[in-house]
Design an enzyme around this catalytic site. Structure first.
Site, PDB file in Angstrom:
ATOM      1  N   SER A 125       0.812  -1.224   0.000  1.00  0.00           N
ATOM      2  CA  SER A 125       0.000   0.000   0.000  1.00  0.00           C
ATOM      3  C   SER A 125       0.845   1.274   0.000  1.00  0.00           C
ATOM      4  CB  SER A 125      -0.867  -0.009   1.270  1.00  0.00           C
ATOM      5  OG  SER A 125      -1.431   1.256   1.502  1.00  0.00           O
ATOM      6  N   GLU A 127       0.185   3.640   1.746  1.00  0.00           N
ATOM      7  CA  GLU A 127       0.259   4.092   3.144  1.00  0.00           C
ATOM      8  C   GLU A 127       1.662   3.860   3.723  1.00  0.00           C
ATOM      9  OE1 GLU A 127      -2.144   5.536   5.525  1.00  0.00           O
ATOM     10  OE2 GLU A 127      -2.755   6.178   3.546  1.00  0.00           O
ATOM     11  N   TYR A 149      -1.521   0.537  10.608  1.00  0.00           N
ATOM     12  CA  TYR A 149      -1.784  -0.144   9.332  1.00  0.00           C
ATOM     13  C   TYR A 149      -0.575  -0.011   8.397  1.00  0.00           C
ATOM     14  CZ  TYR A 149      -3.623  -0.872   4.609  1.00  0.00           C
ATOM     15  OH  TYR A 149      -3.797  -1.295   3.306  1.00  0.00           O
TER      16      TYR A 149
HETATM   17  P1  NAP Z   1     -11.375  -4.793   1.838  1.00  0.00           P
HETATM   18  O1  NAP Z   1     -12.533  -4.449   0.963  1.00  0.00           O
HETATM   19  O2  NAP Z   1     -11.335  -4.274   3.239  1.00  0.00           O
HETATM   20  O3  NAP Z   1     -11.284  -6.414   1.898  1.00  0.00           O
HETATM   21  C1  NAP Z   1     -10.472  -7.072   2.828  1.00  0.00           C
HETATM   22  C2  NAP Z   1     -10.690  -8.566   2.716  1.00  0.00           C
HETATM   23  O4  NAP Z   1      -9.855  -9.238   3.663  1.00  0.00           O
HETATM   24  C3  NAP Z   1     -12.127  -9.028   2.995  1.00  0.00           C
HETATM   25  O5  NAP Z   1     -12.459 -10.009   2.052  1.00  0.00           O
HETATM   26  C4  NAP Z   1     -11.995  -9.625   4.385  1.00  0.00           C
HETATM   27  O6  NAP Z   1     -12.946 -10.615   4.648  1.00  0.00           O
HETATM   28  C5  NAP Z   1     -10.616 -10.260   4.301  1.00  0.00           C
HETATM   29  N1  NAP Z   1     -10.046 -10.606   5.609  1.00  0.00           N
HETATM   30  C6  NAP Z   1      -9.771  -9.756   6.630  1.00  0.00           C
HETATM   31  N2  NAP Z   1      -9.231 -10.438   7.643  1.00  0.00           N
HETATM   32  C7  NAP Z   1      -9.148 -11.746   7.277  1.00  0.00           C
HETATM   33  C8  NAP Z   1      -8.681 -12.942   7.907  1.00  0.00           C
HETATM   34  N3  NAP Z   1      -8.187 -12.935   9.153  1.00  0.00           N
HETATM   35  N4  NAP Z   1      -8.733 -14.105   7.219  1.00  0.00           N
HETATM   36  C9  NAP Z   1      -9.240 -14.130   5.987  1.00  0.00           C
HETATM   37  N5  NAP Z   1      -9.715 -13.030   5.327  1.00  0.00           N
HETATM   38  C10 NAP Z   1      -9.673 -11.861   5.980  1.00  0.00           C
HETATM   39  O7  NAP Z   1     -10.009  -4.382   1.152  1.00  0.00           O
HETATM   40  P2  NAP Z   1      -9.704  -3.963  -0.392  1.00  0.00           P
HETATM   41  O8  NAP Z   1      -9.941  -2.511  -0.569  1.00  0.00           O
HETATM   42  O9  NAP Z   1     -10.355  -4.946  -1.284  1.00  0.00           O
HETATM   43  O10 NAP Z   1      -8.111  -4.139  -0.421  1.00  0.00           O
HETATM   44  C11 NAP Z   1      -7.526  -5.401  -0.742  1.00  0.00           C
HETATM   45  C12 NAP Z   1      -6.121  -5.443  -0.179  1.00  0.00           C
HETATM   46  O11 NAP Z   1      -5.345  -4.402  -0.765  1.00  0.00           O
HETATM   47  C13 NAP Z   1      -6.009  -5.223   1.322  1.00  0.00           C
HETATM   48  O12 NAP Z   1      -4.924  -5.995   1.800  1.00  0.00           O
HETATM   49  C14 NAP Z   1      -5.703  -3.751   1.469  1.00  0.00           C
HETATM   50  O13 NAP Z   1      -5.030  -3.499   2.682  1.00  0.00           O
HETATM   51  C15 NAP Z   1      -4.825  -3.553   0.265  1.00  0.00           C
HETATM   52  N6  NAP Z   1      -4.807  -2.214  -0.347  1.00  0.00           N
HETATM   53  C16 NAP Z   1      -5.976  -1.607  -0.657  1.00  0.00           C
HETATM   54  C17 NAP Z   1      -5.958  -0.381  -1.307  1.00  0.00           C
HETATM   55  C18 NAP Z   1      -7.232   0.335  -1.707  1.00  0.00           C
HETATM   56  O14 NAP Z   1      -7.163   1.529  -1.984  1.00  0.00           O
HETATM   57  N7  NAP Z   1      -8.351  -0.361  -1.801  1.00  0.00           N
HETATM   58  C19 NAP Z   1      -4.732   0.207  -1.626  1.00  0.00           C
HETATM   59  C20 NAP Z   1      -3.550  -0.463  -1.305  1.00  0.00           C
HETATM   60  C21 NAP Z   1      -3.598  -1.704  -0.678  1.00  0.00           C
HETATM   61  P3  NAP Z   1     -14.383 -10.294   5.336  1.00  0.00           P
HETATM   62  O15 NAP Z   1     -15.317 -10.063   4.173  1.00  0.00           O
HETATM   63  O16 NAP Z   1     -14.662 -11.539   6.090  1.00  0.00           O
HETATM   64  O17 NAP Z   1     -14.220  -9.078   6.196  1.00  0.00           O
HETATM   65  O1  F7E Z   2      -9.036   8.087   3.760  1.00  0.00           O
HETATM   66  C1  F7E Z   2      -9.429  11.597   4.856  1.00  0.00           C
HETATM   67  C2  F7E Z   2      -8.512  10.720   5.700  1.00  0.00           C
HETATM   68  O2  F7E Z   2     -10.069   6.037   4.712  1.00  0.00           O
HETATM   69  C3  F7E Z   2      -8.493   8.930   2.769  1.00  0.00           C
HETATM   70  C4  F7E Z   2      -7.259   2.036   2.403  1.00  0.00           C
HETATM   71  O3  F7E Z   2      -7.796   1.313   1.304  1.00  0.00           O
HETATM   72  O4  F7E Z   2      -6.055   3.506   0.933  1.00  0.00           O
HETATM   73  C5  F7E Z   2      -7.009   3.472   1.976  1.00  0.00           C
HETATM   74  O5  F7E Z   2      -6.514   4.195   3.115  1.00  0.00           O
HETATM   75  C6  F7E Z   2      -8.241  10.323   3.335  1.00  0.00           C
HETATM   76  C7  F7E Z   2      -7.471  10.339   4.662  1.00  0.00           C
HETATM   77  O6  F7E Z   2      -8.330   5.859   2.863  1.00  0.00           O
HETATM   78  C8  F7E Z   2     -12.731  11.309   6.308  1.00  0.00           C
HETATM   79  O7  F7E Z   2      -8.001  11.447   6.814  1.00  0.00           O
HETATM   80  C9  F7E Z   2     -11.400  12.905   5.700  1.00  0.00           C
HETATM   81  O8  F7E Z   2      -6.471  11.320   4.614  1.00  0.00           O
HETATM   82  O9  F7E Z   2     -10.564   6.666   2.322  1.00  0.00           O
HETATM   83  P1  F7E Z   2      -9.601   6.631   3.426  1.00  0.00           P
HETATM   84  P2  F7E Z   2      -6.802   5.743   3.354  1.00  0.00           P
HETATM   85  O10 F7E Z   2      -6.669   5.969   4.795  1.00  0.00           O
HETATM   86  O11 F7E Z   2      -5.974   6.566   2.435  1.00  0.00           O
HETATM   87  C10 F7E Z   2      -4.778   2.953   1.256  1.00  0.00           C
HETATM   88  C11 F7E Z   2      -3.909   3.037   0.030  1.00  0.00           C
HETATM   89  C12 F7E Z   2      -4.874   1.597   1.852  1.00  0.00           C
HETATM   90  O12 F7E Z   2      -3.987   0.780   1.682  1.00  0.00           O
HETATM   91  C13 F7E Z   2      -5.956   1.381   2.850  1.00  0.00           C
HETATM   92  O13 F7E Z   2      -6.233  -0.013   3.014  1.00  0.00           O
HETATM   93  O14 F7E Z   2      -9.502  10.928   3.600  1.00  0.00           O
HETATM   94  N1  F7E Z   2     -10.785  11.739   5.424  1.00  0.00           N
HETATM   95  N2  F7E Z   2     -12.597  12.672   6.251  1.00  0.00           N
HETATM   96  C14 F7E Z   2     -11.578  10.733   5.777  1.00  0.00           C
HETATM   97  N3  F7E Z   2     -11.424   9.388   5.701  1.00  0.00           N
HETATM   98  C15 F7E Z   2     -12.429   8.608   6.135  1.00  0.00           C
HETATM   99  N4  F7E Z   2     -12.317   7.265   6.042  1.00  0.00           N
HETATM  100  N5  F7E Z   2     -13.582   9.141   6.681  1.00  0.00           N
HETATM  101  C16 F7E Z   2     -13.781  10.483   6.795  1.00  0.00           C
HETATM  102  O15 F7E Z   2     -14.816  10.931   7.289  1.00  0.00           O
END
Ligand code: NAP
Ligand code: F7E
Length: 323
Positions: A125, A127, A149
């Protein structure tokens, strides 16, 4: 020719569901790993019932992962499962470490024990860049995570790199910047805003409480990003890649576009709640995906405006059907 088999951990999540869609179009046998729960949580893969196989295992349970690989015999493993919501990682830092950091080691150890030929993708990520050391961020930018995280993901990244260097595993770390879609969880800011817009438009709410409006992210479309995961595993050599659009926008701009799509003035509805401001913020993310463009031939297709409007339209349609 035999049918390729892919195992997706986190198939019930946003990315898992798009990756399953994508791999099925490529002719894969797709197996999804889910953790046991008292009720099914298959909303995002409902349309794939009968097309994907579902198996139970848990990132917290080493033996379940080993048995799963023995049973499924995948050629590719996409490790997408994690505790992925940043604010929860301050509330539950130990559990976040167990899932998001040590879970990667457990999956890699299972690969090493069962079949070293498995190609492994780790969902890393942006992050990990946290307090960014340069703009834009590349594969060579030093990391500085700003949340439990981010710290856990950094461990997952390095254990992936280390398993490649120690055991010669085909292990890739995809450093993906934020990617969104109509299937995004409602607590993430993009979907919180688009769902909030639709609820306000349909008269179900009047206000939307947000945290830091000035945070900037490089937001792309999840449907584009899952293709990059697959491309990484098709290369002759394993490597790590940044996947991003190269554009950056603030939460404020997100609100402007989303509310305008529904014909609403955003300033009348958006309120700042200090409780939603994070203890340590990632102020600015902007990725440089030129390595992925050059080596993988990957390019994002959906712009920020198209993404936000797609999500608003989907939430408006959903709330029109189900008030
Ligand atoms: P998400 O919607 O939160 O999905 C997370 C998945 O992980 C769900 O299917 C969840 O299952 C499963 N899970 C959590 N804990 C588990 C465990 N102990 N054993 C088995 N399964 C488990 O996340 P996403 O947005 O699709 O992201 C996919 C991956 O990419 C994650 O690792 C996230 O951190 C990473 N990532 C996301 C982004 C983004 O912007 N979306 C960017 C960079 C990296 P349940 O349905 O049971 O909760
Ligand atoms: O926040 C600001 C908050 O929760 C984005 C995950 O998929 O992407 C995701 O992480 C920004 C932050 O995503 C609210 O402070 C303002 O600066 O949508 P977010 P994230 O934290 O960037 C990365 C790449 C991952 O890997 C993670 O799994 O938006 N913000 N107001 C808010 N954020 C939330 N959630 N809620 C608010 O009300």
């Amino acid at each position: 020719m035999s049918i390729p088999t892919a195992l997706i951990t986190g198939i019930t999540g946003q990315d898992g569901s798009y990756l399953a869609d994508f791999l099925l179009t490529k002719g894969y046998r797709v197996v999804g790993m889910v953790r046991r729960s008292s009720t099914e949580n298959f909303e995002r893969i409902e349309h794939l019932r009968g097309q994907v196989e579902i198996c139970q295992a848990d990132l917290l349970d080493q033996l379940s992962l080993i048995n799963l690989l023995r049973q499924v015999r995948p050629g590719e493993v996409y490790n997408l499962a994690s505790q992925s919501f940043v604010p929860t990682s301050w509330e539950q830092p130990v559990l976040t470490g167990e899932f998001t950091a040590l879970g990667v080691t457990r999956m890699l150890e299972a690969v090493r024990l069962v079949d070293r030929e498995i190609r492994f993708y780790q969902a890393s990520s942006s992050e990990m860049f946290g307090k960014v050391q340069e703009v834009p961020q590349t594969e060579r930018t030093p990391f500085y995570p700003r949340s439990p995280y981010g710290v856990a993901k950094l461990y997952g990244h390095w254990i992936t790199v280390n398993s490649r260097e120690s055991y010669n595993l085909f292990a890739c770390s995809g450093i993906l910047f934020n990617h969104e879609s109509p299937r995004r969880g409602k607590e993430f800011v993009s979907r919180k805003v688009t769902d909030g817009v639709a609820r306000i438009k349909r008269g179900l709410a009047d206000q939307l409480f947000l945290g830091n409006l000035e945070a900037r992210r490089d937001w792309g479309y999840a449907g584009d990003y899952v293709e990059a995961m697959w491309l990484m595993l098709q290369q002759p050599q394993p490597d790590d890649y940044i996947i991003a659009t190269g554009d950056t926008h603030s939460v404020r701009e997100l609100c402007e576009i989303a509310f305008a799509r529904a014909g609403l003035p955003w300033q009348d509805h958006v309120m700042v709640d200090q409780k939603l401001v994070r203890p340590a913020e990632v102020d600015l993310l902007q990725g440089d995906a030129s390595k992925a463009q050059r080596v993988l031939g990957w390019h994002p297709r959906v712009s920020f405006r198209q993404l936000v409007e797609m999500m608003v339209d989907a939430d408006l349609a959903r709330h029109a059907q189900r008030p």
